[in-house]
Design a protein around this motif. Sequence first.
Motif, PDB file in Angstrom:
ATOM      1  N   VAL A   1       0.844  -1.190   0.000  1.00  0.00           N
ATOM      2  CA  VAL A   1       0.000   0.000   0.000  1.00  0.00           C
ATOM      3  C   VAL A   1       0.882   1.245   0.000  1.00  0.00           C
ATOM      4  N   ASP A   2       0.630   2.147  -0.936  1.00  0.00           N
ATOM      5  CA  ASP A   2       1.402   3.387  -1.018  1.00  0.00           C
ATOM      6  C   ASP A   2       0.852   4.431  -0.053  1.00  0.00           C
ATOM      7  N   ASP A   3       1.741   5.139   0.608  1.00  0.00           N
ATOM      8  CA  ASP A   3       1.357   6.266   1.453  1.00  0.00           C
ATOM      9  C   ASP A   3       1.184   7.470   0.532  1.00  0.00           C
ATOM     10  N   ALA A   4      -0.037   7.738   0.140  1.00  0.00           N
ATOM     11  CA  ALA A   4      -0.317   8.789  -0.841  1.00  0.00           C
ATOM     12  C   ALA A   4      -1.672   9.411  -0.546  1.00  0.00           C
ATOM     13  N   THR A   5      -1.894  10.619  -1.082  1.00  0.00           N
ATOM     14  CA  THR A   5      -3.072  11.366  -0.682  1.00  0.00           C
ATOM     15  C   THR A   5      -4.265  11.228  -1.612  1.00  0.00           C
ATOM     16  N   SER A   6      -4.158  10.491  -2.680  1.00  0.00           N
ATOM     17  CA  SER A   6      -5.299  10.330  -3.571  1.00  0.00           C
ATOM     18  C   SER A   6      -6.020   9.020  -3.262  1.00  0.00           C
ATOM     19  N   PHE A   7      -7.020   8.688  -4.071  1.00  0.00           N
ATOM     20  CA  PHE A   7      -7.707   7.405  -3.925  1.00  0.00           C
ATOM     21  C   PHE A   7      -8.239   6.978  -5.284  1.00  0.00           C
ATOM     22  N   GLY A   8      -8.659   5.732  -5.371  1.00  0.00           N
ATOM     23  CA  GLY A   8      -9.269   5.234  -6.601  1.00  0.00           C
ATOM     24  C   GLY A   8      -8.333   4.584  -7.587  1.00  0.00           C
ATOM     25  N   GLY A   9      -7.060   4.457  -7.263  1.00  0.00           N
ATOM     26  CA  GLY A   9      -6.107   3.888  -8.208  1.00  0.00           C
ATOM     27  C   GLY A   9      -6.018   2.372  -8.114  1.00  0.00           C
ATOM     28  N   VAL A  10      -5.413   1.763  -9.133  1.00  0.00           N
ATOM     29  CA  VAL A  10      -5.274   0.308  -9.158  1.00  0.00           C
ATOM     30  C   VAL A  10      -4.285  -0.184  -8.108  1.00  0.00           C
ATOM     31  N   ARG A  11      -3.409   0.680  -7.631  1.00  0.00           N
ATOM     32  CA  ARG A  11      -2.522   0.349  -6.524  1.00  0.00           C
ATOM     33  C   ARG A  11      -3.121   0.933  -5.253  1.00  0.00           C
ATOM     34  N   SER A  12      -3.265   0.110  -4.239  1.00  0.00           N
ATOM     35  CA  SER A  12      -3.868   0.573  -2.990  1.00  0.00           C
ATOM     36  C   SER A  12      -3.061   1.714  -2.386  1.00  0.00           C
ATOM     37  N   THR A  13      -3.777   2.675  -1.829  1.00  0.00           N
ATOM     38  CA  THR A  13      -3.148   3.789  -1.136  1.00  0.00           C
ATOM     39  C   THR A  13      -3.831   3.986   0.212  1.00  0.00           C
ATOM     40  N   ALA A  14      -3.132   4.632   1.121  1.00  0.00           N
ATOM     41  CA  ALA A  14      -3.704   4.979   2.420  1.00  0.00           C
ATOM     42  C   ALA A  14      -2.923   6.160   2.960  1.00  0.00           C
ATOM     43  N   GLU A  15      -3.519   6.844   3.923  1.00  0.00           N
ATOM     44  CA  GLU A  15      -2.787   7.898   4.603  1.00  0.00           C
ATOM     45  C   GLU A  15      -3.432   8.201   5.950  1.00  0.00           C
ATOM     46  N   ARG A  16      -2.603   8.722   6.838  1.00  0.00           N
ATOM     47  CA  ARG A  16      -3.117   9.297   8.077  1.00  0.00           C
ATOM     48  C   ARG A  16      -3.641  10.678   7.715  1.00  0.00           C
ATOM     49  N   ARG A  17      -4.944  10.780   7.597  1.00  0.00           N
ATOM     50  CA  ARG A  17      -5.540  11.941   6.947  1.00  0.00           C
ATOM     51  C   ARG A  17      -5.329  13.249   7.717  1.00  0.00           C
ATOM     52  N   ARG A  18      -5.180  13.175   9.028  1.00  0.00           N
ATOM     53  CA  ARG A  18      -5.063  14.391   9.828  1.00  0.00           C
ATOM     54  C   ARG A  18      -3.765  15.157   9.531  1.00  0.00           C
ATOM     55  N   ARG A  19      -2.820  14.512   8.863  1.00  0.00           N
ATOM     56  CA  ARG A  19      -1.546  15.187   8.612  1.00  0.00           C
ATOM     57  C   ARG A  19      -1.719  16.457   7.793  1.00  0.00           C
ATOM     58  N   TRP A  20      -2.835  16.558   7.047  1.00  0.00           N
ATOM     59  CA  TRP A  20      -3.076  17.755   6.237  1.00  0.00           C
ATOM     60  C   TRP A  20      -3.689  18.879   7.048  1.00  0.00           C
ATOM     61  N   GLY A  21      -4.349  18.535   8.142  1.00  0.00           N
ATOM     62  CA  GLY A  21      -4.922  19.560   9.000  1.00  0.00           C
ATOM     63  C   GLY A  21      -6.271  20.104   8.565  1.00  0.00           C
ATOM     64  N   GLY A  22      -6.783  19.694   7.407  1.00  0.00           N
ATOM     65  CA  GLY A  22      -8.020  20.275   6.897  1.00  0.00           C
ATOM     66  C   GLY A  22      -9.275  19.500   7.227  1.00  0.00           C
ATOM     67  N   ASP A  23      -9.138  18.283   7.702  1.00  0.00           N
ATOM     68  CA  ASP A  23     -10.298  17.446   8.002  1.00  0.00           C
ATOM     69  C   ASP A  23     -10.497  17.333   9.513  1.00  0.00           C
ATOM     70  N   ASP A  24     -11.746  17.374   9.939  1.00  0.00           N
ATOM     71  CA  ASP A  24     -12.072  17.232  11.354  1.00  0.00           C
ATOM     72  C   ASP A  24     -12.155  15.749  11.703  1.00  0.00           C
ATOM     73  N   VAL A  25     -10.991  15.119  11.784  1.00  0.00           N
ATOM     74  CA  VAL A  25     -10.902  13.688  12.076  1.00  0.00           C
ATOM     75  C   VAL A  25      -9.847  13.474  13.156  1.00  0.00           C
ATOM     76  N   PRO A  26      -9.893  12.330  13.859  1.00  0.00           N
ATOM     77  CA  PRO A  26      -8.891  12.056  14.899  1.00  0.00           C
ATOM     78  C   PRO A  26      -7.487  11.897  14.326  1.00  0.00           C
ATOM     79  N   GLU A  27      -6.493  12.020  15.198  1.00  0.00           N
ATOM     80  CA  GLU A  27      -5.095  11.906  14.768  1.00  0.00           C
ATOM     81  C   GLU A  27      -4.797  10.540  14.147  1.00  0.00           C
ATOM     82  N   GLY A  28      -5.500   9.501  14.612  1.00  0.00           N
ATOM     83  CA  GLY A  28      -5.243   8.157  14.102  1.00  0.00           C
ATOM     84  C   GLY A  28      -6.135   7.749  12.941  1.00  0.00           C
ATOM     85  N   PHE A  29      -6.843   8.693  12.356  1.00  0.00           N
ATOM     86  CA  PHE A  29      -7.789   8.378  11.283  1.00  0.00           C
ATOM     87  C   PHE A  29      -7.045   7.980  10.004  1.00  0.00           C
TER      88      PHE A  29
END
Length: 378
Positions: free
Chosen positions: A324-352
């Motif tokens: 799984v690539d650590d990347a900020t997009s989604f929908g690609g043929v290669r799985s991606t994921a990220e700790r979303r709070r790193r951007w600061g723009g989403d109201d989500v927990p630090e571990g989201f």
Amino acid sequence: MTQSTQIGDGTRAVRAGLPEASKNDPTLPGPVFAAHFHLPGDVSGPYTYGRDDNPTWTHLERAIGELEAPGQEDVDTLVFASGMAAISAVLFSQLKAGDVVVLPSDGYQVFPLVREQLTAFGIEVRTAPTAGDAQLDVLDGAKLLWIETPSNPGLDVCDVRRLAEAAHARGALVAVDNTLATPLGQRPLELGADFSVASGTKQLTGHGDILLGYVTCRDAELTASVRGWRKIVGAIPGPMEAWLAHRSLATLQLRAERQNANALALALALRDRADIEGLRYPGLPDDPSHKIAAQQMRRFGCVVSFTLPTRACAERFMESLTLVDDATSFGGVRSTAERRRRWGGDDVPEGFIRFSAGAEDPDDLVADVLRALDEAAI
């Protein structure tokens, strides 16, 4: 040529937007690189200047229109340089000083910047969450309702038909961000929306190598206003990007089936883990959004979200993944994921974690995620 509504999604995706067959011509013409076209005498014809239109865009726009609204001859699609270009085109072509727009409070993380710009132009911005159709409560007096369903990244779902009917009764237009669902998962125009808007950067094209956006609309006057905004701003895609996007559409159904199945398999594997909180996937029967999603969606998408106990745990999880690539997009043929709070723009927990399932073998993908979770917990 508009495809029949009776054919399957795979057939439609493979054939969408192709020109009539002509001997010795390619089945999908190559990209047309042209800033200008031969134009003697009076101005006429479809192609005059490269900022206004391009034959490669035309094929792609017809293809997307056939996916968004099969068999509907009165639908037009306009392609843009990015999803944000498409979003901006609808917002700023339809709104003026003194108007009111309703946005989702839990939508795409660039929306706070959009809100600042709208407010600077004298436009009143109201927000409400996606879940529970909460935007209904702030609709009175609005010129435009903007819906994002499923929401990104929280994956809440609202009742598009209900919201559209309520908005139209109050004289408001309705735009739906269809990025996460794609036209194979949801058709907003059939649910009553005036605009279906999306980032083609994501699952629509699916390979993480194109920035693209589009707007599909049934009303000719509304389409003309969005087209005029595109011309003024010049937010146009390059012909190579448009051609690559059209080529990618042919595998959309194949990719979506595998990626969506992988997302469900992953969600099922995670649902009973004690170290996971807030697991969301609209395709899970017990997901809070499943009932509404099942009524208006044909496929539930490739994105799963969940929360790990701490930021440190989430970062260990990301570091432990191998497929799984650590990347900020989604929908690609290669799985991606990220700790979303790193951007600061989403109201989500630090571990989201926002996780986008790719097209890997499901057993391999699930095993990699479970192993990474076990290592992160140590």
